[in-house]
Write a protein that holds these residues in place. Structure first.
Motif, short mmCIF file in Angstrom:
data_model
loop_
_atom_site.label_atom_id
_atom_site.label_comp_id
_atom_site.label_asym_id
_atom_site.label_seq_id
_atom_site.Cartn_x
_atom_site.Cartn_y
_atom_site.Cartn_z
N THR A 9 44.24 42.75 45.37
CA THR A 9 42.87 42.28 45.18
C THR A 9 42.86 40.80 44.81
OG1 THR A 9 42.75 42.81 42.79
CG2 THR A 9 42.20 44.58 44.37
N GLY A 10 41.71 40.17 45.05
CA GLY A 10 41.52 38.78 44.63
C GLY A 10 42.45 37.81 45.33
N THR A 11 42.47 37.84 46.67
CA THR A 11 43.47 37.07 47.41
C THR A 11 42.95 35.79 48.06
OG1 THR A 11 43.05 38.36 49.43
CG2 THR A 11 44.78 39.18 47.94
N SER A 12 41.77 35.34 47.69
CA SER A 12 41.24 34.14 48.35
C SER A 12 41.98 32.88 47.93
CB SER A 12 39.74 33.98 48.06
OG SER A 12 39.51 33.86 46.67
N THR A 33 42.74 41.88 49.95
CA THR A 33 41.30 42.09 49.81
C THR A 33 40.67 40.98 48.99
OG1 THR A 33 41.30 43.36 47.73
CG2 THR A 33 41.80 44.57 49.78
N LEU A 34 39.40 40.76 49.27
CA LEU A 34 38.61 39.79 48.52
C LEU A 34 37.14 40.16 48.64
CD1 LEU A 34 38.60 36.42 50.53
CD2 LEU A 34 39.48 38.54 51.45
N ARG A 35 36.38 39.69 47.68
CA ARG A 35 34.96 40.07 47.63
C ARG A 35 34.16 39.40 48.74
NH1 ARG A 35 30.62 37.85 45.16
NH2 ARG A 35 31.95 36.25 44.21
N ASN A 36 34.47 38.13 49.00
CA ASN A 36 33.68 37.35 49.96
C ASN A 36 34.56 36.96 51.14
OD1 ASN A 36 32.05 35.58 51.32
ND2 ASN A 36 31.73 34.17 49.61
N LEU A 37 34.32 37.57 52.29
CA LEU A 37 35.15 37.28 53.46
C LEU A 37 34.94 35.88 54.01
CD1 LEU A 37 35.00 40.68 55.41
CD2 LEU A 37 36.88 39.75 54.05
N ASP A 38 33.92 35.17 53.56
CA ASP A 38 33.74 33.77 53.96
C ASP A 38 34.87 32.89 53.42
OD1 ASP A 38 31.43 34.41 55.30
OD2 ASP A 38 30.10 33.83 53.65
N ARG A 39 35.59 33.41 52.43
CA ARG A 39 36.69 32.65 51.82
C ARG A 39 38.06 33.17 52.26
NH1 ARG A 39 36.10 32.41 45.55
NH2 ARG A 39 37.48 30.63 45.86
N ALA A 40 38.10 33.81 53.42
CA ALA A 40 39.31 34.53 53.84
C ALA A 40 40.26 33.73 54.72
CB ALA A 40 38.91 35.83 54.56
N ASP A 41 39.91 32.51 55.09
CA ASP A 41 40.73 31.79 56.06
C ASP A 41 42.17 31.62 55.59
OD1 ASP A 41 38.58 31.60 57.73
OD2 ASP A 41 38.16 29.48 57.32
N ALA A 42 42.35 31.23 54.33
CA ALA A 42 43.71 30.98 53.84
C ALA A 42 44.55 32.24 53.86
CB ALA A 42 43.66 30.39 52.43
N VAL A 43 43.99 33.35 53.41
CA VAL A 43 44.80 34.57 53.36
C VAL A 43 45.02 35.15 54.76
CG1 VAL A 43 42.90 36.22 52.95
CG2 VAL A 43 45.19 36.68 52.05
#
Length: 272
Positions: A9-12, A33-43
């Motif tokens: 969890t909390g991987t942004s 996983t992360l709450r906001n997929l808009d912040r998923a580019d790095a992971v």
């Protein structure tokens, strides 16, 4: 990837992102996983399977785990890493501030751990939880955050022997200062916080100056991720791992402090 599946969890950013990258390199099937997929580019760039998960939402937790089981058939480990800072003292914080701190830092951990336990029993899996030295040592202006982290440590230490009886290992990871976006993500504006602190302003100014200095020389997220990976892969599992010599010394100062005076003498110097 191997057939071992880890959910993180909390991987942004920060420790979660570094742990996802390390797990992929170690051949885990890694569900980041992360709450906001808009912040998923790095992971996403790590090669992990990226999924939405809000640990404060029971339906989100259930849906995410159901999807992992449907796609991979198993869960071998979870890494509870999602968390949020709350700066302030009891008189100036609202009760909603305290409740929000407990929701993400404590109840979210309980929610995911509870939901994952049947799957971890089936695989002889592990629960690895990133707490903090703030889960052992109460720190000035961190009443809400440390209370939640203390709760996590108490929950996990109580769960550990019960989980072991059904083949599930429990470990807590206790970092000290880590050079991540954690402090920035807390929304701390030092001048504003001090201006609004009233009679606590001198103590808060001293605390912020000391703490911001500590975070500029802290460990890297990759340092902490390496310790998380040890917890995921090393036998026998141990309950408590600090991530640096400084964290070990800090935690030891309170675990050996039977009447509590030594640690209060130490933390009192942070606010004067």
């Amino acid at each position: 990837m191997s057939d071992k599946v880890v959910v993180i969890t909390g991987t942004s950013t920060g420790i979660g992102l570094a742990t996802a990258a390390a797990a992929v390199r170690s051949d885990f099937t890694t569900v980041a996983t992360l709450r906001n997929l808009d912040r998923a580019d790095a992971v996403r760039s790590t090669g992990a399977d990226v999924r939405q998960l809000d640990v404060t939402d029971a339906d989100s937790v259930a849906e995410c785990l159901a999807g992992v089981i449907a796609d991979y058939g198993r869960v071998d480990a979870i890494v509870n890493n999602a968390g949020a800072s709350v700066l302030g003292t009891a008189e100036n914080l609202s009760m909603d501030d305290f409740r929000r701190a407990m929701e993400v830092n404590y109840f979210g951990v309980v929610e995911l751990t509870k939901a994952a336990m049947p799957h971890l029993r089936a695989t002889g899996g592990r629960v690895v939880t990133v707490t903090s030295v703030g889960g052992i040592v109460g720190q000035p202006f961190n009443e809400a955050y440390c209370a939640a982290k203390f709760a996590v440590e108490g929950f996990m230490q109580s769960l550990a022997p019960v989980a072991a009886s059904v083949g599930v290992g429990i470990c807590v990871i206790e970092p000290g200062a880590v050079t991540t976006e954690f402090v920035a993500n807390a929304g701390i504006e030092p001048a504003k916080e001090i201006a609004e602190a009233g009679p606590y302003a001198p103590a808060l100014r001293a605390y912020i100056e000391r703490t911001l200095g500590a975070y500029t020389v802290g460990q890297t997220p990759e340092d902490v991720a390496a310790v998380v990976m040890q917890a995921l892969t090393t036998d026998p599992i141990v309950f408590r791992r600090q991530t640096s010599d400084a964290a070990k010394a800090f935690v030891a100062s309170t675990l050996a402090d039977l009447d509590g005076s030594a640690i209060l003498n130490l933390t009192s110097t942070w606010v004067r």
